[in-house]
Design an enzyme around this catalytic site. Structure first.
Site, PDB file in Angstrom:
ATOM      1  CG  HIS A  25      -2.115  -0.819   1.058  1.00 12.46           C
ATOM      2  ND1 HIS A  25      -2.992  -0.589   0.037  1.00 12.46           N
ATOM      3  CD2 HIS A  25      -2.613  -1.866   1.751  1.00 12.46           C
ATOM      4  CE1 HIS A  25      -3.975  -1.466   0.120  1.00 12.46           C
ATOM      5  NE2 HIS A  25      -3.760  -2.256   1.137  1.00 12.46           N
TER       6      HIS A  25
ATOM      7  CE  LYS B 198     -12.339   5.646   2.562  1.00 12.72           C
ATOM      8  NZ  LYS B 198     -13.356   6.023   1.552  1.00 12.72           N
TER       9      LYS B 198
END
Length: 881
Positions: free
Chosen positions: A139, A544
């Site tokens: 990532h 999120k």
């Protein structure tokens, strides 16, 4: 406040002095003086001396464009060197400082488990059956360049050599000179990547972590496990057991990354085999020098005849085949004709000859020699295998459904995508039970479907040891899993591969248990998976989507219910934890996280992603890797054999009460307030983040759009840069405030005492709040935001952050944050005077960057300095996204 350990303080001072000498040499005295002036002002500001804050901002504001880069680089380099010193200190075993290691030994944990009533035979069985798999992912969070990482690793080695008390003055001087040279090289190396790494570059970095660290660390750790297990149970670790596995997403994760194609995946498989052959060749060369003895068993003699050096003869044959394997892999990567006759492909091709030598030595009474370097190579062969790393494939569920739909449509069987779930399942199971190939030879699929099928063909051409899991994102129903199995079978897959649904949003997590129950109801599938199933829990997107408190509770409940469902169907469940490095993405101390999992959910197997910069912090050096492997192993064994108690029903009710309030207040801001996205865009460096060449993966799913279009990692990165840390506390503030008003804090304290899950959550929240900084967040607003509505939102968020800190202190009955974590608190205190100037500079540079963009051209020095501030703040915070 606990001071830094004297050895750590001395190392930080030494590295800082050597950096200062490099700066004095270039750019020179004036720049050095300016940096020292800024550093002194930042320290005075942290001591809250009158007028020092204005003085710091004024000094930074007076920097010319030419001075910006060396000043930002100096503070960035110091923070990287401080990290290096801290990282080394964590593994220092210098006499008199045993507490520095901060990891409980395997023997201590085994003894505690036996004292708690665990039978030694049961302990041995559980350790022998242990399956811990680390999945390295690229990532886009690793800011430091690989070039610099190698220099930092050698600097760490220098610090280790300086730790010897018996050094002669000349020897010490030689090491310090080498350290000085490395720091000078780092100072004169551009710390920012200007081109994004390709997916293959990322995979090569994953292989480098194995070559430089895990290759040495793994056998060392397994020796320690073998010894501790033998002392605790009377039996060592079986020869062929590999409790640790290393997998990777680098080159296999195509979800949202169009740069990862089937060609990339094929190349990564081949590069893994090339690197493995090269590493085993080094081992075999060393073993040939070691195993010169002539005594051999009849079994070995039957293989080599009357040779005077039977072991060397076996190893010579193995060496020849490894050379052929390396040449074949290299030619295949280049796309040249490659001869595969005589290569090593199946794992037994490698382990067979090595174990033959081992059995012979043991039979001849040469146990000491058998259990020397030969044993280490056998352990490596069972862990890394010939492919070196197990590659996961990740793809989104709809891509597989579309591939099956095109196939079904071509065959004139109907519109697959309009079928009900029951109709899809009936069709898929019927095809999977049958023998006929479904794909006709003359079929020409669309380009996206062709790519999915080509990937399946690449996967089908591998051995089982080369493959990890096939992870399906956005999976919600049994047909999502069955689609993949059918496509793999059509591609010629000769053995069952683990197919793993990933549940990540709040709704996904709530629906996961029912979804898996429906899958287990399919008789054909239960037979296919042979009573073992893996399910991935995504931490980033749920946080999120719902805020950290709601996400943590949803993840906990999903794991509990998934475990219950698996037990009901007699399936052994492995949970795959998609955690990040930050608290907002499920990060935090690994042992606490594992020991706070729902009881019964670990059960001897544990799979976890290790992302970006966390790979370096945990596995970057061999001794560090041994420490991390020990920490994970002790936690998994303990969570398996001595799981935490089941939480009380009233505690669950409290969690429901808290999360109902936290979810509502989080979404009111993030989803429903029309000012939120404009505020986020203006006050954070989110829009500038795209300029950092962090990874092969785009930062956005779509070019435009709100928070939902942003990946979880840049979302966390942006808030961390300006120290509001919003994703990790927003929602918790209201939940704690209302709990205090309802006089429920005593209940929460009882939960902290008796429930590791809740205690871990509160501790992680405290850590994030300690990293937040109201003054710095306010400065970004003053510098970058003009709209009054946005300023009002910012003020409201900062007031909420302050309220969250106050409520947390009230809950924990503390005067200040981190009272019970003095080492971490002092580490933050040391970093702040170096991080503060980077924050103030970043806000100013963002302002200049945006003004210049409006005028059509951003000066290169401004853009480069801005990138350096991002890297430096990441180093100061010890994480990015």
């Amino acid at each position: 406040m606990t001071e830094l350990h004297p050895d750590l303080r001395e190392n930080v001072r030494l590295l800082g002095d050597l950096l200062g000498q490099s700066i004095l040499r270039f750019p020179g005295q004036d720049c050095y003086d300016r940096i020292e002036e800024i550093r002194a002002a930042a320290k005075a500001d942290r001591r809250q001396e009158s007028g020092s804050g204005q003085r710091l901002v004024k000094l930074l504001g007076q920097l010319s464009d030419d001075e910006l880069l060396p000043v930002t680089r100096a503070f960035n380099q110091f923070l990287n060197l401080a990290n290096l010193a801290e990282q080394y200190h964590g593994i220092r075993r210098k006499q008199g400082h045993p507490s520095d290691l901060m990891v409980e030994s395997l023997g201590e944990v085994f003894d505690r488990l036996k004292s708690g009533g665990i039978d030694p035979q049961e302990l041995h069985r559980k350790v022998a059956d242990l399956r811990i798999e680390f999945v390295l992912t690229a990532h886009p969070t690793e800011v430091a360049r690989r070039t610099l990482i190698l220099k930092y690793d050698e600097m760490s080695d220098c610090l280790s050599r300086l730790d010897h008390d018996d050094l002669m003055p000349g020897e010490r001087e030689e090491i310090v000179d080498r350290l000085s040279l490395l720091i000078a090289e780092a100072w004169h190396t551009d710390e920012i990547r200007h081109e994004r790494p390709t997916a293959v570059d990322e995979a090569k970095w994953g292989f480098a972590v194995i070559e430089n660290s895990l290759w040495q660390a793994l056998p060392k750790f397994l020796r320690s496990l073998d010894t501790s297990l033998s002392e605790a149970t009377g039996q060592g670790l079986p020869l062929q057991v590999s409790p640790i596995r290393i997998a990777s997403w680098m080159g296999g994760d195509r979800d949202g990354n169009p740069n990862v194609t089937h060609e990339v995946t094929r190349e990564v498989f081949l590069l893994g085999r090339w690197m493995a052959a090269d590493l085993y060749l080094r081992d075999i060369q060393a073993l040939r020098a070691e195993l010169s003895m002539w005594q051999a068993s009849d079994e070995l003699r039957a293989e080599v005849g009357d040779s005077r050096e039977p072991y060397r003869q076996v190893l010579a044959q193995l060496r020849e085949r490894l050379i052929k394997t390396r040449e074949w892999a290299e030619a295949s990567v280049k796309g040249e004709p490659a001869d595969d006759s005589g290569i090593l492909f199946e794992n037994e091709d490698l382990t067979g000859p090595l174990e033959l030598c081992y059995r012979s030595l043991m039979e001849c009474g040469l146990e000491t020699i058998a259990n020397g370097p030969l044993l280490d190579t056998i352990r490596r062969a069972h862990t890394f295998g010939l492919p070196l790393i197990r590659l996961d494939i990740r793809q989104e569920a709809s891509r597989h459904a579309e591939a099956v739909a095109e196939m079904v449509n071509y065959l004139g069987l109907g519109d697959y995508l309009s079928w009900s779930e029951q109709e899809r399942q009936a069709f898929l199971v019927k095809e999977l039970k049958g023998r006929r190939p479904l794909v006709p030879r003359n079929w020409q699929p669309s380009e996206p479907v062709r790519e999915v099928l080509a990937t399946c063909e690449v996967v089908a051409g591998q051995t089982p040891e080369a493959l990890g899991s096939y992870v399906i994102s956005m999976a919600s129903k049994p047909s999502d899993v069955l689609n993949v199995i059918l496509l793999l079978r059509e591609a010629g897959m000769a053995f069952p591969m683990r197919v793993v649904p990933l549940f990540e949003t709040l709704d996904d997590l709530k629906g996961a248990p029912d979804s898996m129950a429906a899958l287990y109801e399919v008789d054909w599938y239960r037979e296919y998976c042979s009573g073992r199933q893996e399910v991935m829990i995504g931490y980033s997107d749920s946080s999120k989507d719902a805020g950290q408190l709601m996400a943590a509770w949803a993840q906990y409940q999903a794991q509990e219910k998934l475990t219950e469902v698996a037990n009901r169907y007699g399936v052994h469940l492995t949970l795959f934890h998609g955690r990040g490095g930050t608290v907002g993405r499920g990060g935090g101390p690994a042992n606490r996280a594992i020991l706070s999992q729902p009881p019964g959910s670990v059960n001897g197997s544990f799979r976890i992603t290790e992302q970006g910069e966390m790979i370096r912090f945990k596995f970057g050096l061999p001794r560090l890797a041994v420490q991390s492997l020990t920490l994970y192993t002790t936690a998994v064994i303990e969570a398996t054999l001595a799981p935490p108690p089941v939480p009380k029903d009233e505690w669950r009710e409290v969690m429901d009460w808290l999360t109902e309030r936290s979810l509502r207040s989080y979404r009111e801001v993030v989803r429903e307030n029309p000012d939120f996205v404009p505020y986020f865009r203006q006050v954070t460096p989110e829009t500038a983040l795209g300029k950092l060449a962090l990874g092969s993966r785009p930062a956005r799913r779509k070019a435009t759009g709100g928070v939902e279009s942003l990946r979880a990692i840049p979302w966390i990165f942006a808030w961390t840069q300006m120290r509001l840390m919003l994703p990790s506390w927003l929602g918790s503030d209201v939940a704690l405030e209302q709990a205090a008003q309802a006089d429920r804090l005593p209940e929460l304290r009882e939960m902290m005492q008796g429930w590791p899950f809740f205690r871990t959550y509160v501790d992680m929240l405290e850590m994030v709040l300690a990293k937040a900084d109201l003054r710095i967040a306010s400065y970004y607003e003053q510098t970058l935001v003009e709209d009054e509505h946005l300023l009002a939102l910012g003020q409201s968020l900062r007031q909420r952050l302050q309220g969250c800190i106050e409520r947390l202190l009230e809950l924990k009955q503390q005067q200040t944050l981190l009272e019970q974590e003095p080492v971490f608190a002092h580490s933050m205190k040391v970093r702040n005077p170096y991080t503060d100037p980077l924050h103030y500079l970043q806000a100013e540079l963002l302002r200049r960057d945006r003004e210049s963009e409006g005028a059509g051209k951003v000066p290169e020095l401004v853009e480069r300095a801005l990138k350096v501030t991002m890297a430096g703040i990441s180093a100061g915070m010890r994480n990015t996204g």
